[in-house]
Design a protein around this motif. Sequence first.
Motif, mmCIF file in Angstrom:
data_model
loop_
_atom_site.group_PDB
_atom_site.id
_atom_site.type_symbol
_atom_site.label_atom_id
_atom_site.label_comp_id
_atom_site.label_asym_id
_atom_site.label_seq_id
_atom_site.Cartn_x
_atom_site.Cartn_y
_atom_site.Cartn_z
ATOM 1 N N SER A 142 0.844 -1.195 0.000
ATOM 2 C CA SER A 142 0.000 0.000 0.000
ATOM 3 C C SER A 142 0.879 1.244 0.000
ATOM 4 O O SER A 142 1.695 1.437 0.904
ATOM 5 N N ALA A 143 0.705 2.097 -0.996
ATOM 6 C CA ALA A 143 1.519 3.310 -1.076
ATOM 7 C C ALA A 143 1.286 4.215 0.130
ATOM 8 O O ALA A 143 2.219 4.815 0.666
ATOM 9 N N GLY A 144 0.024 4.316 0.567
ATOM 10 C CA GLY A 144 -0.276 5.158 1.718
ATOM 11 C C GLY A 144 0.387 4.659 2.977
ATOM 12 O O GLY A 144 0.978 5.431 3.747
ATOM 13 N N ALA A 145 0.298 3.356 3.224
ATOM 14 C CA ALA A 145 0.921 2.788 4.416
ATOM 15 C C ALA A 145 2.439 2.867 4.337
ATOM 16 O O ALA A 145 3.108 3.150 5.340
ATOM 17 N N ALA A 146 3.004 2.630 3.152
ATOM 18 C CA ALA A 146 4.459 2.711 2.995
ATOM 19 C C ALA A 146 4.968 4.116 3.306
ATOM 20 O O ALA A 146 6.054 4.281 3.891
ATOM 21 N N ASN A 160 19.194 1.804 9.698
ATOM 22 C CA ASN A 160 19.343 0.408 9.267
ATOM 23 C C ASN A 160 18.035 -0.206 8.786
ATOM 24 O O ASN A 160 17.977 -1.394 8.487
ATOM 25 N N VAL A 161 16.976 0.607 8.722
ATOM 26 C CA VAL A 161 15.681 0.148 8.216
ATOM 27 C C VAL A 161 15.417 0.808 6.869
ATOM 28 O O VAL A 161 15.548 2.022 6.719
ATOM 29 N N ARG A 162 15.032 -0.003 5.905
ATOM 30 C CA ARG A 162 14.716 0.502 4.568
ATOM 31 C C ARG A 162 13.255 0.205 4.260
ATOM 32 O O ARG A 162 12.823 -0.949 4.300
ATOM 33 N N CYS A 163 12.483 1.245 3.970
ATOM 34 C CA CYS A 163 11.062 1.071 3.644
ATOM 35 C C CYS A 163 10.908 0.905 2.136
ATOM 36 O O CYS A 163 11.441 1.695 1.361
ATOM 37 N N ARG A 164 10.165 -0.140 1.754
ATOM 38 C CA ARG A 164 10.035 -0.476 0.335
ATOM 39 C C ARG A 164 8.562 -0.642 -0.025
ATOM 40 O O ARG A 164 7.865 -1.464 0.563
ATOM 41 N N ASN A 165 8.108 0.141 -0.984
ATOM 42 C CA ASN A 165 6.714 0.098 -1.420
ATOM 43 C C ASN A 165 6.582 -0.908 -2.565
ATOM 44 O O ASN A 165 6.678 -0.556 -3.735
ATOM 45 N N LEU A 166 6.372 -2.166 -2.211
ATOM 46 C CA LEU A 166 6.157 -3.202 -3.214
ATOM 47 C C LEU A 166 5.461 -4.398 -2.585
ATOM 48 O O LEU A 166 5.437 -4.549 -1.359
ATOM 49 N N ASP A 167 4.880 -5.234 -3.422
ATOM 50 C CA ASP A 167 4.244 -6.463 -2.976
ATOM 51 C C ASP A 167 5.342 -7.442 -2.553
ATOM 52 O O ASP A 167 6.373 -7.543 -3.227
ATOM 53 N N TRP A 168 5.118 -8.175 -1.465
ATOM 54 C CA TRP A 168 6.180 -9.082 -1.007
ATOM 55 C C TRP A 168 6.476 -10.176 -2.042
ATOM 56 O O TRP A 168 7.576 -10.730 -2.069
ATOM 57 N N ASN A 169 5.556 -10.480 -2.939
ATOM 58 C CA ASN A 169 5.814 -11.459 -3.985
ATOM 59 C C ASN A 169 6.818 -10.961 -5.017
ATOM 60 O O ASN A 169 7.330 -11.764 -5.815
ATOM 61 N N ASP A 170 7.085 -9.652 -5.020
ATOM 62 C CA ASP A 170 8.020 -9.077 -5.981
ATOM 63 C C ASP A 170 9.435 -8.983 -5.448
ATOM 64 O O ASP A 170 10.333 -8.493 -6.143
ATOM 65 N N LEU A 171 9.664 -9.445 -4.220
ATOM 66 C CA LEU A 171 11.027 -9.481 -3.695
ATOM 67 C C LEU A 171 11.855 -10.495 -4.477
ATOM 68 O O LEU A 171 11.355 -11.550 -4.871
ATOM 69 N N SER A 172 13.136 -10.178 -4.683
ATOM 70 C CA SER A 172 13.994 -11.046 -5.489
ATOM 71 C C SER A 172 14.675 -12.106 -4.639
ATOM 72 O O SER A 172 15.274 -11.790 -3.605
#
Length: 276
Positions: A142-146, A160-172
């Motif tokens: 969700s772009a709003g939640a991200a 040390n925390v990186r916020c990423r706006n993407l579906d978890w299925n798109d992780l490599s």
Amino acid sequence: MDTREALDLGRRQLAEGESSSLDVELMLGSVTGRDRASLLAHPEKPLTAGEAEAFRRLLDRRRAGVPVAYLTGEREFWSMCLRVTPDTLIPRPETELLVETALSLERRERIRVADLGTGTGAVALALGRERPGWEVHAVERSAGAAAVAEANRATLGCANVRCRNLDWNDLSPDEPFDMLVSNPPYVEAGSDYLGTGDVRFEPRAALVAGVDGLDAIRGLAALAPRLLRRPGRLLVEHGFAQGAAVRELLENSGFREVATRCDLAGHERVTFGRLV
């Protein structure tokens, strides 16, 4: 209207709730910029006309059922004050068990962790603050939640925390993780729970996961072996009656040492396993 009169007004209007006094103090604090200690220590301090009007509006919305966290725009979790909006779930105390379990299972100083469906960033930020050497990825579709998670990260200064706006299925799978944690949707689509309390106002996509509430966890159990570096761990929060089903899902996906921990109410709440 002075502070005492405002507090008394709020308590009368919200008298039906067990937490009405706390709710009133949090709402009054949000419009005056004063903490609860100041409100209670200086009840004679007057409110400006603008503060009094803003407080009355908050009371009206609270009486309509709007969650206090959405009215004040914040909620405490793991001793952090987090920004909260209607784009996110409201962090709950039982989710702290997910953080506690992750910290107790993994003692290495440097690992890669992903918090899948991070929402406000609560779990990712708690882990990042407790383990500065960990590389934590806060993943949210969700772009709003991200955006909320990133705002919280910036406020807390978690480099040390990186916020990423993407579906978890798109992780490599080419960048494997040592641990995956998640508080995913796990409510049944037809559950009466969806019509109760604060839940009525929270985003359905962050709550509902199919007819039996397990669709998201099924997906995580299937996805995790592609994203984890062996021996890696998956930890998920789930409903109080879902423990047995979640253990079976993890075991069928190749996880071993599968176990469940209970929350303070004695309900099965967090299940985890190791991919070996």
